[in-house]
Design an enzyme around this catalytic site. Sequence first.
Site, PDB file in Angstrom:
ATOM      1  N   ASP A 179      69.661  49.969  48.485  1.00  0.00           N
ATOM      2  CA  ASP A 179      70.215  49.667  49.806  1.00  0.00           C
ATOM      3  C   ASP A 179      70.247  48.153  50.022  1.00  0.00           C
ATOM      4  O   ASP A 179      69.242  47.468  49.768  1.00  0.00           O
ATOM      5  CB  ASP A 179      69.268  50.282  50.854  1.00  0.00           C
ATOM      6  N   LYS A 239      74.156  50.452  48.242  1.00  0.00           N
ATOM      7  CA  LYS A 239      74.644  51.083  49.480  1.00  0.00           C
ATOM      8  C   LYS A 239      74.686  50.023  50.558  1.00  0.00           C
ATOM      9  O   LYS A 239      73.801  49.150  50.599  1.00  0.00           O
ATOM     10  CB  LYS A 239      73.725  52.229  49.922  1.00  0.00           C
ATOM     11  N   GLU A 293      75.618  59.568  58.487  1.00  0.00           N
ATOM     12  CA  GLU A 293      74.307  59.742  59.143  1.00  0.00           C
ATOM     13  C   GLU A 293      74.506  60.131  60.600  1.00  0.00           C
ATOM     14  O   GLU A 293      75.164  59.408  61.370  1.00  0.00           O
ATOM     15  CB  GLU A 293      73.471  58.455  59.028  1.00  0.00           C
ATOM     16  N   GLU A 344      75.859  49.445  54.924  1.00  0.00           N
ATOM     17  CA  GLU A 344      76.230  50.094  56.179  1.00  0.00           C
ATOM     18  C   GLU A 344      77.507  49.481  56.756  1.00  0.00           C
ATOM     19  O   GLU A 344      77.695  48.261  56.681  1.00  0.00           O
ATOM     20  CB  GLU A 344      75.085  49.952  57.199  1.00  0.00           C
ATOM     21  N   ASP A 381      66.531  51.134  52.698  1.00  0.00           N
ATOM     22  CA  ASP A 381      65.834  50.096  53.480  1.00  0.00           C
ATOM     23  C   ASP A 381      64.962  50.748  54.549  1.00  0.00           C
ATOM     24  O   ASP A 381      64.224  50.071  55.261  1.00  0.00           O
ATOM     25  CB  ASP A 381      66.811  49.063  54.062  1.00  0.00           C
ATOM     26  N   SER A 382      64.998  52.096  54.615  1.00  0.00           N
ATOM     27  CA  SER A 382      64.042  52.825  55.453  1.00  0.00           C
ATOM     28  C   SER A 382      62.614  52.547  55.002  1.00  0.00           C
ATOM     29  O   SER A 382      61.663  52.875  55.704  1.00  0.00           O
ATOM     30  CB  SER A 382      64.321  54.332  55.401  1.00  0.00           C
TER      31      SER A 382
HETATM   32  O1  KIV Z   1      67.554  53.710  54.334  1.00  0.00           O
HETATM   33  C1  KIV Z   1      67.698  54.911  54.097  1.00  0.00           C
HETATM   34  O2  KIV Z   1      66.764  55.610  53.712  1.00  0.00           O
HETATM   35  C2  KIV Z   1      69.024  55.488  54.290  1.00  0.00           C
HETATM   36  C3  KIV Z   1      69.205  56.953  54.062  1.00  0.00           C
HETATM   37  C4  KIV Z   1      68.381  57.782  54.932  1.00  0.00           C
HETATM   38  C5  KIV Z   1      70.628  57.344  54.065  1.00  0.00           C
HETATM   39  O3  KIV Z   1      69.929  54.782  54.611  1.00  0.00           O
END
Ligand code: KIV
Length: 266
Positions: free
Chosen positions: A93, A123, A192, A125, A54-55
């Site tokens: 994510d 993924k 992280e 959090e 989600d980055s």
């Molecule tokens: O959103 C993302 O890119 C991440 C990674 C950097 C672990 O959560």
Amino acid sequence: MSSHQESKTDLKKITTRTIRSKKGKEKITSLTAYDYPTASWCDEAHLDLILVGDSLGNVIYGEKSTLPVTMDMMLAHTRAVSRGVKHALLIADMPFLSYQTSIPEAIHNAGRFLKEAGAEGVKLEGGAEMEDTILAITRAGIPVMAHIGLTPQSVHAMGGYRTQGKTPSERDVLMNSAKAVERAGAFCVVLECVEETLAKEITEALSIPTIGIGSGNSCDGQILVLHDLLGLTEGHAPKFVRPTGAFRGPIIESIKAYANRTREGV
Ligand code: KIV
């Protein structure tokens, strides 16, 4: 080894079992990708795991945080990435508010990534507070990569982006969280910006692999944001990135060369 033998071995599909089996034997390699070309580069480079992070809120959409990222954005990017991935394990994510509101909603949204976008796992959090959610998603047959330490979706609750696990109480919370996500069935966990000695302790305490970002070299694998690694992002990447490329400048120069050629009519 001949190139034929090499490609036969390298083309073996990576699964969550492969990732788990690497613990203590071989480091796990992973990066983010957000579209078809970046996914195919990462796959051709034989990375083990590709994360549609989600980055992308920051990297692709220019947002200040990951909070505005939606399911629709993540599904569209995951679909594009899945077309470029043949070998690596593809994880998507879960964006902010797609899994925190209720367990049924979390299962439904996690399932959409597999059903509609070609992901092979998700993924999310959070640590101990997400134990029941991770358990429910994994029981629905959806592999979960956990993510503890600096969790950017909680940036306001954490009071900014900073290294986690510096005080004894923070260390206890993080160790308990790591054990909780393992208990809940996560197949691996991202650490992280976890203080390096704690990241090592967590890695030794768990039977599932830890994938570090800004958490030192003791983790079972590493992940970075692809655009930071390649030097594509504006401004300075975090110190731990150690970019292997500096492509932003040459790209701008190439565009300028084209613009000049066009202006001069040649
Ligand atoms: O959103 C993302 O890119 C991440 C990674 C950097 C672990 O959560």
